[in-house]
Design a protein around this motif. Structure first.
Motif, PDB file in Angstrom:
ATOM      1  N   SER A 150       0.843  -1.140  -0.077  1.00 40.28           N
ATOM      2  CA  SER A 150       0.040  -0.031   0.004  1.00 40.28           C
ATOM      3  C   SER A 150       0.928   1.135   0.034  1.00 40.28           C
ATOM      4  CB  SER A 150      -0.908   0.119   1.215  1.00 40.28           C
ATOM      5  OG  SER A 150      -0.108  -0.062   2.256  1.00 40.28           O
ATOM      6  N   ASP A 151       2.079   1.198   0.543  1.00 37.54           N
ATOM      7  CA  ASP A 151       3.004   2.319   0.545  1.00 37.54           C
ATOM      8  C   ASP A 151       3.807   2.736  -0.941  1.00 37.54           C
ATOM      9  OD1 ASP A 151       2.333   2.614   3.335  1.00 37.54           O
ATOM     10  OD2 ASP A 151       4.189   1.146   3.608  1.00 37.54           O
ATOM     11  N   ASN A 152       3.939   1.543  -1.850  1.00 41.17           N
ATOM     12  CA  ASN A 152       4.494   1.750  -3.056  1.00 41.17           C
ATOM     13  C   ASN A 152       3.777   1.621  -4.148  1.00 41.17           C
ATOM     14  OD1 ASN A 152       4.776  -0.647  -3.171  1.00 41.17           O
ATOM     15  ND2 ASN A 152       6.697  -1.226  -3.113  1.00 41.17           N
ATOM     16  N   VAL A 153       2.439   1.305  -3.863  1.00 44.02           N
ATOM     17  CA  VAL A 153       1.739   0.788  -5.087  1.00 44.02           C
ATOM     18  C   VAL A 153       2.035   2.044  -6.469  1.00 44.02           C
ATOM     19  CG1 VAL A 153      -0.439   1.958  -4.197  1.00 44.02           C
ATOM     20  CG2 VAL A 153      -0.593  -0.012  -6.066  1.00 44.02           C
ATOM     21  N   ASN A 154       1.773   3.112  -6.113  1.00 42.51           N
ATOM     22  CA  ASN A 154       1.783   4.355  -7.155  1.00 42.51           C
ATOM     23  C   ASN A 154       3.200   4.177  -8.058  1.00 42.51           C
ATOM     24  OD1 ASN A 154      -0.784   4.863  -6.575  1.00 42.51           O
ATOM     25  ND2 ASN A 154      -0.212   6.730  -5.462  1.00 42.51           N
ATOM     26  N   ARG A 169      -6.277  13.979  -3.854  1.00 42.47           N
ATOM     27  CA  ARG A 169      -5.812  12.562  -4.288  1.00 42.47           C
ATOM     28  C   ARG A 169      -6.307  12.182  -5.655  1.00 42.47           C
ATOM     29  NH1 ARG A 169      -7.844   7.102  -1.318  1.00 42.47           N
ATOM     30  NH2 ARG A 169      -7.388   5.583  -2.890  1.00 42.47           N
ATOM     31  N   GLU A 170      -5.348  12.039  -6.643  1.00 37.37           N
ATOM     32  CA  GLU A 170      -5.833  11.631  -7.953  1.00 37.37           C
ATOM     33  C   GLU A 170      -5.945  10.098  -8.291  1.00 37.37           C
ATOM     34  OE1 GLU A 170      -3.358  13.480 -10.957  1.00 37.37           O
ATOM     35  OE2 GLU A 170      -4.153  15.370 -10.492  1.00 37.37           O
ATOM     36  N   THR A 171      -4.990   9.343  -7.700  1.00 39.13           N
ATOM     37  CA  THR A 171      -5.114   7.840  -8.199  1.00 39.13           C
ATOM     38  C   THR A 171      -6.321   7.071  -7.312  1.00 39.13           C
ATOM     39  OG1 THR A 171      -3.620   7.534  -6.103  1.00 39.13           O
ATOM     40  CG2 THR A 171      -2.679   7.683  -8.399  1.00 39.13           C
ATOM     41  N   MET A 172      -6.588   5.894  -7.987  1.00 39.63           N
ATOM     42  CA  MET A 172      -8.010   5.431  -7.504  1.00 39.63           C
ATOM     43  C   MET A 172      -7.559   4.060  -6.944  1.00 39.63           C
ATOM     44  SD  MET A 172     -11.059   3.818  -9.906  1.00 39.63           S
ATOM     45  CE  MET A 172     -12.806   3.954  -9.504  1.00 39.63           C
ATOM     46  N   SER A 173      -8.022   3.829  -5.796  1.00 41.05           N
ATOM     47  CA  SER A 173      -7.538   2.343  -5.270  1.00 41.05           C
ATOM     48  C   SER A 173      -8.405   1.263  -5.887  1.00 41.05           C
ATOM     49  CB  SER A 173      -7.988   2.212  -3.392  1.00 41.05           C
ATOM     50  OG  SER A 173      -7.255   3.330  -3.000  1.00 41.05           O
ATOM     51  N   GLY A 174      -7.915   0.087  -5.913  1.00 44.13           N
ATOM     52  CA  GLY A 174      -8.413  -1.141  -6.507  1.00 44.13           C
ATOM     53  C   GLY A 174      -7.714  -2.307  -6.250  1.00 44.13           C
ATOM     54  N   LEU A 175      -8.345  -3.215  -6.335  1.00 44.33           N
ATOM     55  CA  LEU A 175      -7.757  -4.852  -6.277  1.00 44.33           C
ATOM     56  C   LEU A 175      -7.913  -5.507  -7.390  1.00 44.33           C
ATOM     57  CD1 LEU A 175      -6.547  -6.496  -3.687  1.00 44.33           C
ATOM     58  CD2 LEU A 175      -9.061  -7.286  -3.375  1.00 44.33           C
ATOM     59  N   PRO A 176      -6.632  -5.962  -7.639  1.00 41.03           N
ATOM     60  CA  PRO A 176      -6.600  -7.161  -8.772  1.00 41.03           C
ATOM     61  C   PRO A 176      -7.013  -8.454  -8.249  1.00 41.03           C
ATOM     62  CG  PRO A 176      -4.579  -6.377  -8.502  1.00 41.03           C
ATOM     63  CD  PRO A 176      -5.221  -5.465  -7.569  1.00 41.03           C
ATOM     64  N   LEU A 217     -11.281   5.206 -17.548  1.00 45.97           N
ATOM     65  CA  LEU A 217     -10.236   4.479 -16.524  1.00 45.97           C
ATOM     66  C   LEU A 217      -8.913   4.190 -17.062  1.00 45.97           C
ATOM     67  CD1 LEU A 217     -10.709   3.335 -13.816  1.00 45.97           C
ATOM     68  CD2 LEU A 217     -10.283   1.111 -14.763  1.00 45.97           C
ATOM     69  N   GLU A 218      -8.073   5.509 -16.525  1.00 47.23           N
ATOM     70  CA  GLU A 218      -6.637   5.461 -16.916  1.00 47.23           C
ATOM     71  C   GLU A 218      -5.939   4.464 -16.205  1.00 47.23           C
ATOM     72  OE1 GLU A 218      -4.326   9.337 -17.630  1.00 47.23           O
ATOM     73  OE2 GLU A 218      -3.651   8.382 -15.571  1.00 47.23           O
ATOM     74  N   MET A 219      -5.160   3.465 -16.859  1.00 47.32           N
ATOM     75  CA  MET A 219      -4.407   2.384 -16.225  1.00 47.32           C
ATOM     76  C   MET A 219      -2.711   2.584 -16.648  1.00 47.32           C
ATOM     77  SD  MET A 219      -5.089  -1.660 -15.758  1.00 47.32           S
ATOM     78  CE  MET A 219      -6.587  -1.503 -14.853  1.00 47.32           C
ATOM     79  N   ARG A 220      -1.960   2.915 -15.753  1.00 44.81           N
ATOM     80  CA  ARG A 220      -0.596   2.945 -16.039  1.00 44.81           C
ATOM     81  C   ARG A 220       0.131   1.840 -15.182  1.00 44.81           C
ATOM     82  NH1 ARG A 220      -2.781   5.304 -19.346  1.00 44.81           N
ATOM     83  NH2 ARG A 220      -2.706   7.437 -19.787  1.00 44.81           N
ATOM     84  N   VAL A 221       0.699   0.797 -15.733  1.00 48.37           N
ATOM     85  CA  VAL A 221       1.466  -0.313 -15.217  1.00 48.37           C
ATOM     86  C   VAL A 221       2.928   0.017 -15.652  1.00 48.37           C
ATOM     87  CG1 VAL A 221       1.598  -2.795 -14.951  1.00 48.37           C
ATOM     88  CG2 VAL A 221      -0.563  -1.674 -15.499  1.00 48.37           C
ATOM     89  N   LYS A 222       3.642  -0.215 -14.761  1.00 48.95           N
ATOM     90  CA  LYS A 222       5.013   0.012 -14.806  1.00 48.95           C
ATOM     91  C   LYS A 222       6.064  -1.065 -14.471  1.00 48.95           C
ATOM     92  CE  LYS A 222       4.381   4.785 -13.213  1.00 48.95           C
ATOM     93  NZ  LYS A 222       4.156   5.670 -11.992  1.00 48.95           N
ATOM     94  N   ARG A 223       5.367  -2.297 -14.293  1.00 49.88           N
ATOM     95  CA  ARG A 223       6.149  -3.368 -13.595  1.00 49.88           C
ATOM     96  C   ARG A 223       5.447  -4.441 -13.963  1.00 49.88           C
ATOM     97  NH1 ARG A 223      10.261  -4.608  -8.454  1.00 49.88           N
ATOM     98  NH2 ARG A 223      10.291  -6.952  -9.012  1.00 49.88           N
TER      99      ARG A 223
END
Length: 570
Positions: free
Chosen positions: A225-229, A252-259, A289-295
């Motif tokens: 939860s600390d580094n998710v962004n 707060r711009e980012t949305m919480s969610g659970l895969p 829904l803007e999704m940015r995945v970096k890893r």
């Protein structure tokens, strides 16, 4: 439909037909060679201009030039499908039609017709527009799946019935959005959305095409939860690209969610949309829904998606039944069943309560019964939510003392219980037979680690017998953890102990975490026995003695209350 005559072609070109009929004509032209030939001849008859004007429209590059001048939405959310352009000779007539009729909409009609024919990218764009305008009339949107086929992508065991049922009823938007980077391909296959929640279905494949569980499994490894962004950013936007923030935290711009796993795929569940919209801040008809995945796994890369979501069909399907029925209990508290909400993925009941000076409502027990007498919903705040029929409730979306999102972090006296989708046209009855209240007590029990190793410690708390047993302790560099086994025999009409207690060390420092975990068993005399433990964590190394503070117990107050929930008849 029947083949086209000149009258219908004129109306079509001049944009004088209703949307439904225009779409029917478009589909017919796509499949009927006779009408295609008639359409081509009709354009020949209109053509009186020289070939120089015709040449302007003869290439895919011209179509792309038109595309480039279109608004960003939905083009920025649709990925071009890499296929060879369809080679159809349409006589290069679109400019001629515009000049001949001097009607701008006719020019647009021609761009749509010919652009769709020669450019898969443009066809993808127009499908997105048609689907957003009237998605109920589009059986195949973007991608290889139609609405029925995409339902099969949801795993029956791992998809909650609310999402499955909504998809089966047509509230699914098939997508074909793919991004490949560093040999890994992330794909978004579908989205199911209503005014309650958004669920995205997708998958990750390695270079061999095999599906891998990275997207949801990563949350158990390097993501917290600390580094998710740092690794994933999800934002909710309107169709113009403006970020929509939570009502309780505008910064707060980012949305919480659970895969979560979903067979070979994953399902991403976003925040409850109640955190973003209310009467003063209504939900737009279209969202992104803007999704940015970096890893993904150990691979760093860029997998970016802007997922278009048309909320109009689900918003139109939402039914709200105002009830405002109130129960006055002998204990001095009132309980009100405010309303029932029916959306494609769920049914919700919302309660509120007013507390007296001495009593606080801790929960309820009731059944929800349909007009045939079948129990279609159950609620009991003193029962483990994971017990019983999991096909009735949506556990993660049911709660008491819900947050009032207009006042940051302030709890309201609202209780929201969420069930699988129920038919709003059928009459329901809520039968409530118990209200649980907090009964104040005052108990402070000192527990010495050394003494508990020799003998358990028994205490009487307002007639409730609680026994603390030998404590298990574990230390690390930053904290001290305790498991405190306990057993409790509860007094008459007392049905539980609070999950949250206060625990202090010998210097008065409160524990960072205190949680009660118990199993409940009913004795022959009707009293209840609890067996379990207190989990306690202090943010320090050395703790020699602790004090356990208990300020209330939970009492059952029996009632007999029924409320009829009558929805709209079809």
């Amino acid at each position: 439909m029947t083949c086209l005559d000149t009258f219908m072609l004129n109306l079509y070109l001049e944009d004088k037909l209703p949307l439904r009929m225009k779409q029917e004509i478009q589909r017919h032209l796509d499949t009927c060679s006779s009408c295609q030939f008639k359409f081509e001849q009709y354009l020949d008859d209109l053509d009186t201009f020289d070939d120089a004007a015709d040449d302007v429209w003869q290439t895919k590059a011209t179509i792309q030039n038109v595309i480039d001048k279109l608004p960003a939405y939905p083009m920025n959310v649709l990925k071009p499908i890499q296929k060879q352009p369809v080679q159809i000779n349409w006589k290069k007539r679109s400019v001629d039609i515009v000049k001949k009729t001097t009607i701008a909409v006719a020019g647009l009609a021609m761009v749509v017709t010919f652009g769709t024919a020669v450019s898969p990218t443009f066809a993808n764009y127009m499908n997105g527009i048609y689907a957003s305008i009237n998605p109920s009339e589009i059986t195949v949107t973007k991608g290889p799946y139609n609405a029925k086929q995409v339902v099969d992508l949801f795993d029956k065991k791992q998809t909650d019935i609310g999402v499955k049922k909504a998809a089966e009823n047509g509230f699914v938007q098939p997508l074909d959005m793919k991004v490949t980077d560093q040999g890994l391909t992330m794909e978004i296959s579908a989205v199911v959305a209503d005014p309650l929640r958004i669920i995205v279905l997708g998958s990750v494949k390695d270079s061999s095409g095999k599906k891998i569980p990275s997207f949801w499994k990563d949350q158990f490894t390097f993501i917290s939860s600390d580094n998710v962004n740092e690794f994933r950013e999800v934002r909710l936007k309107d169709k113009n690209g403006k970020v929509i923030t939570r009502l309780d935290d505008k910064s707060r711009e980012t949305m919480s969610g659970l895969p979560l796993p979903n067979g070979e795929n994953f399902a991403y569940y976003g925040d409850s949309l109640g955190a973003y919209f209310n009467e003063a801040n209504p939900m737009p008809d279209e969202l992104i829904l803007e999704m940015r995945v970096k890893r993904l796994t150990d691979t760093k890369g860029t997998w970016n998606f802007d997922i278009p979501i048309d909320m109009r069909p689900a918003k139109a399907a939402m039914k709200t039944v105002a009830l405002n029925k109130e129960l006055q209990t002998p204990t001095g508290v009132s309980v009100e069943l405010k309303e029932a909400r029916f959306v494609p993925t769920a049914t919700q009941l919302e309660f509120s309560n007013s507390n007296s000076n001495e009593k606080v409502v801790e929960g309820f027990r009731y059944e929800l019964v349909d007009e045939t007498g079948t129990v279609v919903g159950k609620w009991d705040d003193m029962t483990d939510p994971y017990e019983g029929d999991q096909d009735l409730r949506i556990i993660g979306m049911s709660h008491g003392a819900s947050i009032n999102f207009t006042e940051k972090w302030q709890p309201s006296t609202s209780f929201v219980h969420t069930y699988m989708p129920l038919d709003p046209a059928k009459n329901l009855t809520m039968k409530l037979d118990a209200v649980y209240t907090a009964e104040k007590v005052s108990s402070q029990t000192k527990l010495s680690l050394a003494e508990l190793e020799k003998n358990p410690k028994k205490v009487d708390v307002a007639g409730n017998q609680i026994t603390f047993q030998s404590i298990e302790m574990e230390k690390d560099e930053e904290s001290t953890s305790f498991d405190i086994p306990l057993e409790a025999i509860l007094a008459k009409d007392i049905v539980g102990l609070p999950k949250q207690w206060t625990v202090k060390d010998e210097n008065g420092n409160e524990a960072r975490l205190v949680r009660l975990v118990v199993n409940k068993k009913e004795n022959q005399d009707g009293t209840i026995k609890l067996e379990g433990k207190l989990d306690v964590i202090f943010e320090k190394k050395d703790v020699k003695e602790i004090t356990v503070v208990l300020d209330h117990v939970i009492k059952e107050n029996k009632v007999d209350w029924e409320v009829q929930i009558k929805g709209e008849k079809k």
